[in-house]
Design an enzyme around this catalytic site. Structure first.
Site, PDB file in Angstrom:
ATOM      1  N   SER A  56      42.153  11.216  -3.750  1.00  0.00           N
ATOM      2  CA  SER A  56      41.199  10.828  -5.027  1.00  0.00           C
ATOM      3  C   SER A  56      40.311  11.365  -5.732  1.00  0.00           C
ATOM      4  O   SER A  56      39.973  11.433  -6.891  1.00  0.00           O
ATOM      5  CB  SER A  56      39.602  10.036  -4.348  1.00  0.00           C
ATOM      6  OG  SER A  56      39.744   8.461  -4.789  1.00  0.00           O
ATOM      7  N   LYS A  59      40.629  11.008  -9.515  1.00  0.00           N
ATOM      8  CA  LYS A  59      39.367  10.617 -10.452  1.00  0.00           C
ATOM      9  C   LYS A  59      39.180  11.801 -11.003  1.00  0.00           C
ATOM     10  O   LYS A  59      38.414  11.299 -12.001  1.00  0.00           O
ATOM     11  CB  LYS A  59      39.038   9.703  -9.399  1.00  0.00           C
ATOM     12  CG  LYS A  59      39.392   8.932  -8.543  1.00  0.00           C
ATOM     13  CD  LYS A  59      38.110   8.315  -8.065  1.00  0.00           C
ATOM     14  CE  LYS A  59      38.779   6.363  -7.356  1.00  0.00           C
ATOM     15  NZ  LYS A  59      39.529   6.682  -6.102  1.00  0.00           N
ATOM     16  N   SER A 111      33.593   6.694  -5.550  1.00  0.00           N
ATOM     17  CA  SER A 111      34.954   6.848  -4.948  1.00  0.00           C
ATOM     18  C   SER A 111      36.394   5.456  -5.028  1.00  0.00           C
ATOM     19  O   SER A 111      37.354   5.172  -4.691  1.00  0.00           O
ATOM     20  CB  SER A 111      36.205   7.790  -3.887  1.00  0.00           C
ATOM     21  OG  SER A 111      37.271   8.096  -4.523  1.00  0.00           O
ATOM     22  N   LYS A 217      34.134  16.133  -5.495  1.00  0.00           N
ATOM     23  CA  LYS A 217      34.830  15.315  -5.370  1.00  0.00           C
ATOM     24  C   LYS A 217      35.692  14.637  -3.644  1.00  0.00           C
ATOM     25  O   LYS A 217      35.610  15.927  -3.702  1.00  0.00           O
ATOM     26  CB  LYS A 217      36.175  14.610  -5.569  1.00  0.00           C
ATOM     27  CG  LYS A 217      36.721  13.567  -6.337  1.00  0.00           C
ATOM     28  CD  LYS A 217      35.733  12.142  -6.499  1.00  0.00           C
ATOM     29  CE  LYS A 217      36.661  10.998  -6.485  1.00  0.00           C
ATOM     30  NZ  LYS A 217      36.133  10.708  -4.790  1.00  0.00           N
TER      31      LYS A 217
END
Length: 268
Positions: A56, A59, A111, A217
């Site tokens: 992720s 993202k 997420s 993140k």
């Protein structure tokens, strides 16, 4: 070097490697690849240019493309493909109407794959066209070892990046105030235009527990393992740490972050 060894080094700062012009591989056991920099100056890195699955962390580019596209107050309608997304998700329903800004916050804070896909579908018209934008932006940033195959970070042989490229992406994300603010949220709540409410807490365990943590993140898939882009600010200094396929991303990231802050300030 893992766990107690890294914390021991954090206590005994004389053992920490000195600042170098090029990053040195001081802690090879903390991740399959890693990167640590202070105030945009790289300190330590391992396999900095190896392209690996990034889960992720993908993202971050989705978010950057969305912000640079603009019109975050626009309303997106959740597609059936977005509602059917797997992995981390909010449970969005097909047909729900949600502001792009709320989808953006949800993909960074929680997420959420369904929020991510809904945003990509709405801005790009469909996911393939949005992915084309992601790859074009990566090329503009000089991310030569990066390729995106989906918007949310699902395992795919063609969805990879290097920690050096991810450092470039992280700096671009942090330069966008709305993204920096969303990535630093410990929790978030919003309501759809249809009146349904969603609440969530951040997937980033460093927020609220590590002094100065500001995001950025997290990621996990079976293929990528546990991944992290961590950004911390203290006393006017900034540390960025990136770990891919890290056995203990929280413990080891804290260790190298503390060591990085203990380095002497660069002369002005």
């Amino acid at each position: 070097m893992r766990h107690a060894a890294i914390l021991a080094l954090a206590c005994w700062l004389g053992a920490a490697p000195a600042v170098a012009r090029e990053p040195v591989d001081a802690y090879p056991d903390i991740a399959a690849a890693y990167w640590v920099e202070v105030d945009d100056t790289p300190l330590w890195a391992g396999k900095a240019d190896q392209a690996l699955p990034i889960a992720s962390l993908t993202k971050l580019m989705t978010a950057l493309v969305a912000v640079e596209h603009g019109d975050l107050d626009a309303v997106a309608t959740v597609s059936r493909t977005a509602a059917a997304e797997t992995g981390s998700r909010l449970g969005l329903r097909a047909g729900e109407r949600i502001r792009r800004s709320d989808l953006l916050a949800a993909l960074l804070v929680r997420s959420a794959n369904d929020a991510c896909r809904a945003l990509a579908d709405d801005i790009g018209g469909d996911e393939p066209r949005f992915i084309a934008r992601m790859n074009a932006r990566a090329a503009e940033l000089g991310m030569a070892r990066t390729r995106f195959a989906n918007a949310c970070g699902h395992d795919d042989d063609d969805n990879r990046s290097s920690v050096r490229d991810l450092a470039v992406l992280a700096r671009a994300v942090l330069a966008q105030p709305v993204l920096a603010a969303d990535a630093a949220r410990t929790e978030f709540a919003f309501a759809t235009l249809d009146g349904r409410r969603y609440t969530m807490r951040s997937t980033n365990a460093l927020l609220g527990s590590l002094d100065g943590a500001r995001g950025l993140k997290t990621g996990w898939t079976p293929g990528a393992g546990r991944c992290l882009v961590a950004f911390v600010e203290r006393d006017g200094r900034r540390v960025l740490a990136i770990l891919l396929h890290a056995p203990d991303r929280w413990w080891d990231s804290v260790g190298v972050i503390e060591l990085a802050f203990a380095q002497p300030r660069a002369p002005r």
